[in-house]
Enzyme design. Structure first.
Site, PDB file in Angstrom:
ATOM      1  N   ILE A  12     -76.002  42.929 -44.523  1.00  0.00           N
ATOM      2  CA  ILE A  12     -76.751  44.165 -44.227  1.00  0.00           C
ATOM      3  C   ILE A  12     -77.417  44.693 -45.496  1.00  0.00           C
ATOM      4  CG2 ILE A  12     -76.672  46.460 -43.177  1.00  0.00           C
ATOM      5  CD1 ILE A  12     -74.144  45.654 -41.713  1.00  0.00           C
ATOM      6  N   ASP A  33     -73.438  43.954 -57.227  1.00  0.00           N
ATOM      7  CA  ASP A  33     -72.690  43.101 -56.293  1.00  0.00           C
ATOM      8  C   ASP A  33     -71.770  42.175 -57.094  1.00  0.00           C
ATOM      9  OD1 ASP A  33     -73.424  42.039 -53.092  1.00  0.00           O
ATOM     10  OD2 ASP A  33     -72.083  40.860 -54.368  1.00  0.00           O
ATOM     11  N   THR A 125     -67.925  51.798 -40.233  1.00  0.00           N
ATOM     12  CA  THR A 125     -67.988  50.914 -39.065  1.00  0.00           C
ATOM     13  C   THR A 125     -67.400  51.560 -37.815  1.00  0.00           C
ATOM     14  OG1 THR A 125     -67.027  48.869 -38.168  1.00  0.00           O
ATOM     15  CG2 THR A 125     -65.836  49.883 -39.958  1.00  0.00           C
ATOM     16  N   ASP A 126     -67.844  51.078 -36.660  1.00  0.00           N
ATOM     17  CA  ASP A 126     -67.269  51.575 -35.399  1.00  0.00           C
ATOM     18  C   ASP A 126     -65.816  51.142 -35.236  1.00  0.00           C
ATOM     19  OD1 ASP A 126     -67.627  48.861 -34.824  1.00  0.00           O
ATOM     20  OD2 ASP A 126     -68.745  49.178 -32.963  1.00  0.00           O
ATOM     21  N   GLU A 127     -65.408  50.126 -36.041  1.00  0.00           N
ATOM     22  CA  GLU A 127     -64.036  49.619 -35.897  1.00  0.00           C
ATOM     23  C   GLU A 127     -62.982  50.655 -36.270  1.00  0.00           C
ATOM     24  OE1 GLU A 127     -64.557  44.894 -36.787  1.00  0.00           O
ATOM     25  OE2 GLU A 127     -62.625  45.852 -36.699  1.00  0.00           O
ATOM     26  N   SER A 150     -60.231  47.350 -40.722  1.00  0.00           N
ATOM     27  CA  SER A 150     -60.678  48.644 -40.186  1.00  0.00           C
ATOM     28  C   SER A 150     -59.835  49.801 -40.725  1.00  0.00           C
ATOM     29  CB  SER A 150     -60.707  48.629 -38.661  1.00  0.00           C
ATOM     30  OG  SER A 150     -59.500  48.177 -38.123  1.00  0.00           O
ATOM     31  N   LYS A 153     -61.271  50.708 -44.046  1.00  0.00           N
ATOM     32  CA  LYS A 153     -62.538  51.448 -43.892  1.00  0.00           C
ATOM     33  C   LYS A 153     -62.260  52.886 -43.436  1.00  0.00           C
ATOM     34  CE  LYS A 153     -66.269  49.870 -44.194  1.00  0.00           C
ATOM     35  NZ  LYS A 153     -67.185  49.706 -45.355  1.00  0.00           N
ATOM     36  N   LYS A 188     -69.126  35.085 -39.285  1.00  0.00           N
ATOM     37  CA  LYS A 188     -69.244  36.099 -38.247  1.00  0.00           C
ATOM     38  C   LYS A 188     -69.715  35.413 -36.966  1.00  0.00           C
ATOM     39  CE  LYS A 188     -68.040  39.268 -41.113  1.00  0.00           C
ATOM     40  NZ  LYS A 188     -68.853  39.593 -42.244  1.00  0.00           N
ATOM     41  N   ASN A 248     -68.049  38.449 -25.372  1.00  0.00           N
ATOM     42  CA  ASN A 248     -68.241  37.327 -26.301  1.00  0.00           C
ATOM     43  C   ASN A 248     -68.657  36.045 -25.585  1.00  0.00           C
ATOM     44  OD1 ASN A 248     -67.501  38.999 -28.392  1.00  0.00           O
ATOM     45  ND2 ASN A 248     -65.360  38.311 -28.424  1.00  0.00           N
TER      46      ASN A 248
HETATM   47  P1  NAD Z   1     -70.966  41.068 -46.185  1.00  0.00           P
HETATM   48  O1  NAD Z   1     -69.573  40.560 -46.259  1.00  0.00           O
HETATM   49  O2  NAD Z   1     -72.044  40.201 -45.681  1.00  0.00           O
HETATM   50  O3  NAD Z   1     -71.416  41.573 -47.635  1.00  0.00           O
HETATM   51  C1  NAD Z   1     -70.578  42.301 -48.479  1.00  0.00           C
HETATM   52  C2  NAD Z   1     -71.182  42.266 -49.877  1.00  0.00           C
HETATM   53  O4  NAD Z   1     -70.356  43.058 -50.728  1.00  0.00           O
HETATM   54  C3  NAD Z   1     -71.241  40.866 -50.493  1.00  0.00           C
HETATM   55  O5  NAD Z   1     -72.496  40.665 -51.111  1.00  0.00           O
HETATM   56  C4  NAD Z   1     -70.122  40.880 -51.526  1.00  0.00           C
HETATM   57  O6  NAD Z   1     -70.370  40.031 -52.637  1.00  0.00           O
HETATM   58  C5  NAD Z   1     -70.113  42.345 -51.930  1.00  0.00           C
HETATM   59  N1  NAD Z   1     -68.821  42.780 -52.474  1.00  0.00           N
HETATM   60  C6  NAD Z   1     -67.584  42.546 -51.949  1.00  0.00           C
HETATM   61  N2  NAD Z   1     -66.646  43.087 -52.741  1.00  0.00           N
HETATM   62  C7  NAD Z   1     -67.301  43.698 -53.764  1.00  0.00           C
HETATM   63  C8  NAD Z   1     -66.874  44.433 -54.896  1.00  0.00           C
HETATM   64  N3  NAD Z   1     -65.568  44.665 -55.138  1.00  0.00           N
HETATM   65  N4  NAD Z   1     -67.811  44.914 -55.750  1.00  0.00           N
HETATM   66  C9  NAD Z   1     -69.127  44.689 -55.532  1.00  0.00           C
HETATM   67  N5  NAD Z   1     -69.581  43.983 -54.491  1.00  0.00           N
HETATM   68  C10 NAD Z   1     -68.679  43.494 -53.609  1.00  0.00           C
HETATM   69  O7  NAD Z   1     -70.875  42.423 -45.343  1.00  0.00           O
HETATM   70  P2  NAD Z   1     -71.920  43.060 -44.326  1.00  0.00           P
HETATM   71  O8  NAD Z   1     -71.688  42.504 -42.983  1.00  0.00           O
HETATM   72  O9  NAD Z   1     -73.271  43.036 -44.924  1.00  0.00           O
HETATM   73  O10 NAD Z   1     -71.369  44.566 -44.302  1.00  0.00           O
HETATM   74  C11 NAD Z   1     -71.877  45.535 -45.222  1.00  0.00           C
HETATM   75  C12 NAD Z   1     -71.173  46.858 -44.971  1.00  0.00           C
HETATM   76  O11 NAD Z   1     -71.414  47.270 -43.627  1.00  0.00           O
HETATM   77  C13 NAD Z   1     -69.661  46.794 -45.128  1.00  0.00           C
HETATM   78  O12 NAD Z   1     -69.231  47.972 -45.748  1.00  0.00           O
HETATM   79  C14 NAD Z   1     -69.125  46.714 -43.698  1.00  0.00           C
HETATM   80  O13 NAD Z   1     -67.857  47.299 -43.610  1.00  0.00           O
HETATM   81  C15 NAD Z   1     -70.178  47.523 -42.957  1.00  0.00           C
HETATM   82  N6  NAD Z   1     -70.399  47.153 -41.547  1.00  0.00           N
HETATM   83  C16 NAD Z   1     -70.726  45.880 -41.196  1.00  0.00           C
HETATM   84  C17 NAD Z   1     -71.014  45.596 -39.858  1.00  0.00           C
HETATM   85  C18 NAD Z   1     -71.400  44.205 -39.401  1.00  0.00           C
HETATM   86  O14 NAD Z   1     -71.546  43.990 -38.199  1.00  0.00           O
HETATM   87  N7  NAD Z   1     -71.611  43.248 -40.295  1.00  0.00           N
HETATM   88  C19 NAD Z   1     -70.956  46.613 -38.883  1.00  0.00           C
HETATM   89  C20 NAD Z   1     -70.587  47.901 -39.291  1.00  0.00           C
HETATM   90  C21 NAD Z   1     -70.333  48.167 -40.625  1.00  0.00           C
HETATM   91  O1  DAU Z   2     -67.945  46.427 -35.137  1.00  0.00           O
HETATM   92  C1  DAU Z   2     -68.396  46.377 -36.466  1.00  0.00           C
HETATM   93  C2  DAU Z   2     -67.690  45.242 -37.173  1.00  0.00           C
HETATM   94  O2  DAU Z   2     -68.219  44.044 -36.622  1.00  0.00           O
HETATM   95  C3  DAU Z   2     -67.864  45.270 -38.683  1.00  0.00           C
HETATM   96  O3  DAU Z   2     -67.279  46.418 -39.206  1.00  0.00           O
HETATM   97  C4  DAU Z   2     -67.237  44.022 -39.328  1.00  0.00           C
HETATM   98  O4  DAU Z   2     -67.520  43.993 -40.715  1.00  0.00           O
HETATM   99  C5  DAU Z   2     -67.833  42.796 -38.667  1.00  0.00           C
HETATM  100  O5  DAU Z   2     -67.193  41.639 -39.173  1.00  0.00           O
HETATM  101  C6  DAU Z   2     -67.671  42.856 -37.154  1.00  0.00           C
HETATM  102  O6  DAU Z   2     -66.287  42.742 -36.758  1.00  0.00           O
HETATM  103  P1  DAU Z   2     -65.864  41.891 -35.452  1.00  0.00           P
HETATM  104  O7  DAU Z   2     -64.458  41.509 -35.591  1.00  0.00           O
HETATM  105  O8  DAU Z   2     -66.294  42.564 -34.213  1.00  0.00           O
HETATM  106  O9  DAU Z   2     -66.870  40.647 -35.668  1.00  0.00           O
HETATM  107  P2  DAU Z   2     -66.659  39.062 -35.651  1.00  0.00           P
HETATM  108  O10 DAU Z   2     -68.020  38.485 -35.862  1.00  0.00           O
HETATM  109  O11 DAU Z   2     -65.563  38.607 -36.535  1.00  0.00           O
HETATM  110  O12 DAU Z   2     -66.219  38.815 -34.153  1.00  0.00           O
HETATM  111  C7  DAU Z   2     -66.971  39.283 -33.048  1.00  0.00           C
HETATM  112  C8  DAU Z   2     -66.175  38.992 -31.796  1.00  0.00           C
HETATM  113  O13 DAU Z   2     -66.124  37.572 -31.601  1.00  0.00           O
HETATM  114  C9  DAU Z   2     -64.735  39.437 -31.860  1.00  0.00           C
HETATM  115  O14 DAU Z   2     -64.335  39.892 -30.571  1.00  0.00           O
HETATM  116  C10 DAU Z   2     -63.957  38.196 -32.240  1.00  0.00           C
HETATM  117  C11 DAU Z   2     -64.764  37.092 -31.583  1.00  0.00           C
HETATM  118  N1  DAU Z   2     -64.746  35.783 -32.292  1.00  0.00           N
HETATM  119  C12 DAU Z   2     -65.073  35.775 -33.608  1.00  0.00           C
HETATM  120  C13 DAU Z   2     -65.088  34.599 -34.302  1.00  0.00           C
HETATM  121  C14 DAU Z   2     -65.419  34.582 -35.788  1.00  0.00           C
HETATM  122  C15 DAU Z   2     -64.457  34.622 -31.589  1.00  0.00           C
HETATM  123  O15 DAU Z   2     -64.191  34.649 -30.375  1.00  0.00           O
HETATM  124  N2  DAU Z   2     -64.485  33.443 -32.287  1.00  0.00           N
HETATM  125  C16 DAU Z   2     -64.780  33.380 -33.627  1.00  0.00           C
HETATM  126  O16 DAU Z   2     -64.770  32.272 -34.202  1.00  0.00           O
END
Ligand code: NAD
Ligand code: DAU
Length: 340
Positions: A12, A33, A125-127, A150, A153, A188, A248
């Site tokens: 993100i 980062d 996050t919504d989690e 979660s 967070k 993911k 899923n």
């Molecule tokens: P990501 O894992 O893709 O990226 C995380 C980044 O943070 C990486 O570039 C990593 O190198 C950096 N990082 C980790 N630890 C660090 C540290 N100690 N110091 C500096 N940098 C560090 O994560 P993402 O999916 O892009 O998520 C970004 C943010 O959004 C997170 O805070 C996550 O909780 C939140 N979020 C993600 C989702 C989602 O669906 N991916 C949804 C809701 C909220």
């Molecule tokens: O809801 C927001 C969150 O979404 C973020 O805060 C997290 O950073 C992000 O990782 C994500 O969490 P989830 O656990 O929802 O995402 P994930 O992609 O790990 O999994 C999505 C759904 O798919 C979950 O119900 C678990 C399932 N899953 C996931 C993986 C990796 C599978 O069934 N098989 C898999 O191999």
């Protein structure tokens, strides 16, 4: 605006930096980062040439380094994306989650206070709300996290709000639903399924696959974060939901159909411990107060995403480093799935 962005090499964060740099070419961006396995400099290729963009490899939990960086850069705003973000990893190894997601946030808050930052945006996050059987979570719903990710967070959200209430630090929090789109690390769900399907590998579906997530196209989230940064009310929390709930198994089948791959690739495996059944967010607050709502339908965002991964197979392959492989070899064998 001088913006201190953390975690900008992740999914993100990198999408946000691209969005922000294109929209505000005169802004100054410092991207801090640690470059964990999830951070990838390739995600920002091209931006290095911009004079007003800088990158620093550093850990947000390192207080001395953060203090020095704030002192030199003097940011007007901080947007904290940096986190350990993968739930499965938090279950096998929670410690780094506590350090980065909670203590790291504490370090940033102290620096923001000391150097008079005008806006601190915490990306949450919504989690943090946990699972909901019926209805949708609002910003004032009770927090009920289910896994170490979660919980870390949720703890950080509490700390961020405490710095507002105690010290008057101008904070805002965003809580978004599951993002998808380009540059998402293939641990993911969506990129993992796309990658495995392209390689004709088995697709691990946890449990019955009927868990529901609310999918948000990452560009819509970037637009929302920008609006919250500029116009969000200090001390407030804003939910950012995609309003596209899917089970899923539905998502997997849609990906396989789109890529013309057989359903026999699906393999139901042992469920994730503490697996949240359904996430759902009410976005009434951000819609009413800040005029944001998602613009991208799941169908169009989904097609854009699949096309992007198809076109960027090298990017996908380059993410398959040793750290990724060794985690999944152990993890899949626990789930009863042999890595194919
Ligand atoms: P990501 O894992 O893709 O990226 C995380 C980044 O943070 C990486 O570039 C990593 O190198 C950096 N990082 C980790 N630890 C660090 C540290 N100690 N110091 C500096 N940098 C560090 O994560 P993402 O999916 O892009 O998520 C970004 C943010 O959004 C997170 O805070 C996550 O909780 C939140 N979020 C993600 C989702 C989602 O669906 N991916 C949804 C809701 C909220
Ligand atoms: O809801 C927001 C969150 O979404 C973020 O805060 C997290 O950073 C992000 O990782 C994500 O969490 P989830 O656990 O929802 O995402 P994930 O992609 O790990 O999994 C999505 C759904 O798919 C979950 O119900 C678990 C399932 N899953 C996931 C993986 C990796 C599978 O069934 N098989 C898999 O191999």
């Amino acid at each position: 605006m001088k913006v201190f962005i953390t975690g900008g090499c992740g999914f993100i964060g990198s999408n946000f930096i691209r969005y922000f740099a294109a929209k505000y070419p005169r802004s100054e961006i410092l991207n801090v980062d640690k470059l964990t396995y999830a951070g990838n400099l390739e995600n920002l290729k091209g931006l290095e040439k911009r004079k007003s963009y800088r990158f620093l490899k550093a850990d947000i939990a390192n207080a001395a380094q953060m203090k020095k960086t704030f002192k030199n850069f003097r940011p007007e705003a901080v947007i904290n994306f940096a986190a350990e973000s993968h739930v499965d990893r938090s279950i096998t190894k929670p410690d780094t989650f506590l350090k980065t997601n909670f203590l790291g946030v504490g370090v940033l808050l102290n620096c923001a206070l000391e150097y008079g930052v005008e806006r601190f945006v915490q990306i949450s996050t919504d989690e943090v709300y946990g699972s909901v059987h019926r209805g949708k979570f609002r910003e004032d719903s009770v927090l009920n996290p289910s896994n170490p990710y979660s919980a870390s967070k949720a703890a950080a959200d509490g700390l961020v709000l405490a710095y507002y209430k105690t010290y008057g630090l101008p904070v805002v929090i965003t809580r978004s639903s599951n993002n998808y789109g380009p540059y998402q690390f293939p641990e993911k769900f969506i990129p993992l399924v796309v990658f495995n399907a392209m390689e004709n590998k088995k697709i691990p579906v946890y449990g019955d696959g009927l868990q529901v997530r609310d999918w948000l196209f990452v560009e819509d989230n970037c637009r929302a974060i920008d609006i919250v940064l500029r116009s969000g009310k200090v001390g407030e929390i804003y939910n950012i939901g995609g309003q596209h709930e899917r089970a899923n198994i539905q998502v997997v089948k849609q990906i396989l159909r789109t890529l013309d791959k057989p359903l026999t690739l699906i393999e139901h495996v042992k469920d994730r411990p503490g697996h949240d059944r359904r996430y759902a967010l009410s976005i009434a607050k951000i819609k009413r107060h800040l005029g944001w709502q998602p613009k991208t339908s799941f169908e169009s965002g989904f097609l854009k995403t699949i096309k992007w991964y198809n076109k960027n197979r090298d990017w996908l392959k380059n993410t398959q480093t040793g750290a990724y492989r060794s985690f999944y070899r152990k993890y899949y064998s626990k789930l009863g799935l042999t890595e194919t």
